[in-house]
Design a protein around this motif. Structure first.
Motif, PDB file in Angstrom:
ATOM      1  N   ALA A   8       0.818  -1.214   0.000  1.00 31.12           N
ATOM      2  CA  ALA A   8       0.000   0.000   0.000  1.00 31.12           C
ATOM      3  C   ALA A   8       0.850   1.262   0.000  1.00 31.12           C
ATOM      4  N   HIS A  37      -2.979  -6.028  -1.597  1.00 30.21           N
ATOM      5  CA  HIS A  37      -3.941  -5.323  -2.443  1.00 30.21           C
ATOM      6  C   HIS A  37      -3.943  -5.863  -3.870  1.00 30.21           C
ATOM      7  N   ASP A  38      -5.116  -5.859  -4.474  1.00 31.18           N
ATOM      8  CA  ASP A  38      -5.310  -6.294  -5.853  1.00 31.18           C
ATOM      9  C   ASP A  38      -5.804  -5.093  -6.641  1.00 31.18           C
ATOM     10  N   LYS A  42      -0.655  -2.503  -8.642  1.00 27.74           N
ATOM     11  CA  LYS A  42      -0.024  -3.435  -7.691  1.00 27.74           C
ATOM     12  C   LYS A  42       0.398  -4.728  -8.387  1.00 27.74           C
ATOM     13  N   THR A  45       2.616  -7.122  -6.512  1.00 30.79           N
ATOM     14  CA  THR A  45       1.956  -7.857  -5.431  1.00 30.79           C
ATOM     15  C   THR A  45       1.497  -9.208  -5.945  1.00 30.79           C
TER      16      THR A  45
END
Length: 67
Positions: A8, A37-38, A42, A45
């Motif tokens: 984030a 987070h999606d 991101k 991630t």
């Protein structure tokens, strides 16, 4: 959640930084819920997720569905 990858805090943070942040926030906790987070910004991630899973399994964690 009680652990984070730090995704984030910016966009497309390098995978190694995400894994290092996770390792720091695990702190040997028995039960862990990780905030990740999606979102379009991101992508790393999502790319880090297989390594996150492998790392957690290597520490003896298992995965369950939350109800």
């Amino acid at each position: 959640w009680n652990a984070v990858t730090g995704d984030a805090e910016g966009h497309n943070i390098p995978k190694d930084k995400l894994l290092n942040r996770l390792a720091k926030t695990l702190k040997g906790q028995e039960d862990v819920i990780i905030l990740m987070h999606d979102a379009a910004a991101k992508k790393t991630t999502v790319e880090a997720l297989p390594e996150v899973i492998e790392y957690l399994k290597s520490l003896g964690y298992s995965f369950k569905t939350l109800k």
